[in-house]
Write a protein that holds these residues in place. Structure first.
Motif, mmCIF file in Angstrom:
data_model
loop_
_atom_site.group_PDB
_atom_site.id
_atom_site.type_symbol
_atom_site.label_atom_id
_atom_site.label_comp_id
_atom_site.label_asym_id
_atom_site.label_seq_id
_atom_site.Cartn_x
_atom_site.Cartn_y
_atom_site.Cartn_z
ATOM 1 N N SER A 151 76.769 17.816 22.039
ATOM 2 C CA SER A 151 75.792 17.498 20.988
ATOM 3 C C SER A 151 74.399 18.019 21.345
ATOM 4 C CB SER A 151 75.729 15.986 20.751
ATOM 5 O OG SER A 151 76.932 15.516 20.201
ATOM 6 N N PRO A 152 74.261 19.323 21.536
ATOM 7 C CA PRO A 152 72.953 19.868 21.929
ATOM 8 C C PRO A 152 71.963 19.844 20.771
ATOM 9 C CG PRO A 152 74.453 21.653 21.423
ATOM 10 C CD PRO A 152 75.261 20.381 21.323
ATOM 11 N N ARG A 153 70.694 19.858 21.091
ATOM 12 C CA ARG A 153 69.672 19.941 20.045
ATOM 13 C C ARG A 153 69.597 21.362 19.486
ATOM 14 N NH1 ARG A 153 64.484 18.101 22.927
ATOM 15 N NH2 ARG A 153 63.585 18.174 20.831
ATOM 16 N N TYR A 154 69.788 22.343 20.356
ATOM 17 C CA TYR A 154 69.835 23.748 19.946
ATOM 18 C C TYR A 154 71.076 24.383 20.551
ATOM 19 C CZ TYR A 154 64.972 23.415 18.395
ATOM 20 O OH TYR A 154 63.823 23.060 17.744
ATOM 21 N N HIS A 155 71.773 25.169 19.759
ATOM 22 C CA HIS A 155 72.984 25.852 20.211
ATOM 23 C C HIS A 155 72.827 27.338 19.897
ATOM 24 C CE1 HIS A 155 77.681 26.241 19.833
ATOM 25 N NE2 HIS A 155 77.151 27.108 20.682
ATOM 26 N N PHE A 156 72.784 28.160 20.949
ATOM 27 C CA PHE A 156 72.609 29.604 20.784
ATOM 28 C C PHE A 156 73.894 30.344 21.140
ATOM 29 C CE2 PHE A 156 68.241 28.202 21.323
ATOM 30 C CZ PHE A 156 67.533 29.013 20.444
ATOM 31 N N ALA A 157 74.227 31.337 20.322
ATOM 32 C CA ALA A 157 75.338 32.245 20.604
ATOM 33 C C ALA A 157 74.836 33.673 20.412
ATOM 34 C CB ALA A 157 76.524 31.953 19.683
ATOM 35 N N GLY A 158 75.664 34.639 20.813
ATOM 36 C CA GLY A 158 75.239 36.032 20.688
ATOM 37 C C GLY A 158 76.397 36.991 20.544
#
Length: 222
Positions: A151-158
């Protein structure tokens, strides 16, 4: 000018690694902050929760998802997966172990992974393009499971060559009261891509663990 992509950058990274070894800095544990590849630029090379920037907690999983490699639990399969830059069950277990060791009030502020999580856009409130729909339907079940657990506040992918930002959402759990703050999912394009798609994203962020719970769990208008 500092050329982090060339020989000077590699030389700097090697010198920093050597300095860490001489100081006895561990390559794991809560004090580990990754490999500094340029001044104040760190590569988070291990699947774990990093305690950075005055308490900001960053969970990172190294590697891309491949279904066949992930399901191969043999020693040879795991070795080949690492060589090919693929995520393994060991990586996921190490991440979950780090998460389980966190204090009850601790919050994962940022989750970094290569792969777009499966089903990210099953429920959404905005018009989206075909590329984003395809990325969501063919995404990684491992990234999805970790996003749900962390449950992250921000989730980054690429993993896809375009910029995309989903509207904030809450990771549904059997006990919704356990983490009712929102997650913001963002996919960044490749570094310095020719299509001028956004590949950097700045955050001004306060550690979630230090924010009043009522404020942290406030649902934003956007």
């Amino acid at each position: 000018d500092f050329d982090a992509d060339g020989a000077e950058g590699l030389e700097y990274a090697h010198s920093r690694s050597a300095a860490m070894a001489q100081r006895g800095d561990g390559s794991s544990g809560s004090s580990y902050t990754g490999i500094e590849i340029a001044p104040n630029v760190f590569m988070l090379d291990k699947s774990m929760v990093y305690d950075l920037f005055g308490g900001v907690k960053v969970a990172a999983v190294a590697g891309r998802y491949d279904a066949l490699s992930y399901e191969d639990a043999s020693a040879l399969g795991k070795s080949c997966a690492k060589t090919n830059g693929e995520v393994t069950e060991d990586d996921v277990r190490e991440m979950k172990d780090c998460f389980d060791e966190m204090k009850k009030r601790d919050v994962i502020d940022i989750f970094l992974c290569r792969d777009w999580p499966a089903g990210t856009l099953e429920v959404h409130g905005r018009e989206i393009g075909r590329e984003a729909k395809s990325a969501s339907s063919t995404g990684s079940p491992v990234a999805r499971a970790l996003a749900l657990a962390l449950s992250p506040r921000y989730h980054f992918a690429g993993s896809h060559p375009f910029f995309f930002e989903r509207e904030p959402y809450i990771n549904a759990k059997s006990d919704p009261s356990s983490s009712p703050w929102v997650t913001r999912f963002i996919n960044l394009a490749g570094c310095a891509n020719e299509d001028s798609e956004k590949w950097m994203h700045a955050l001004k962020i306060e550690p979630g663990s230090t924010i009043d719970r009522a404020l942290l769990c406030k649902i934003p208008p956007d």
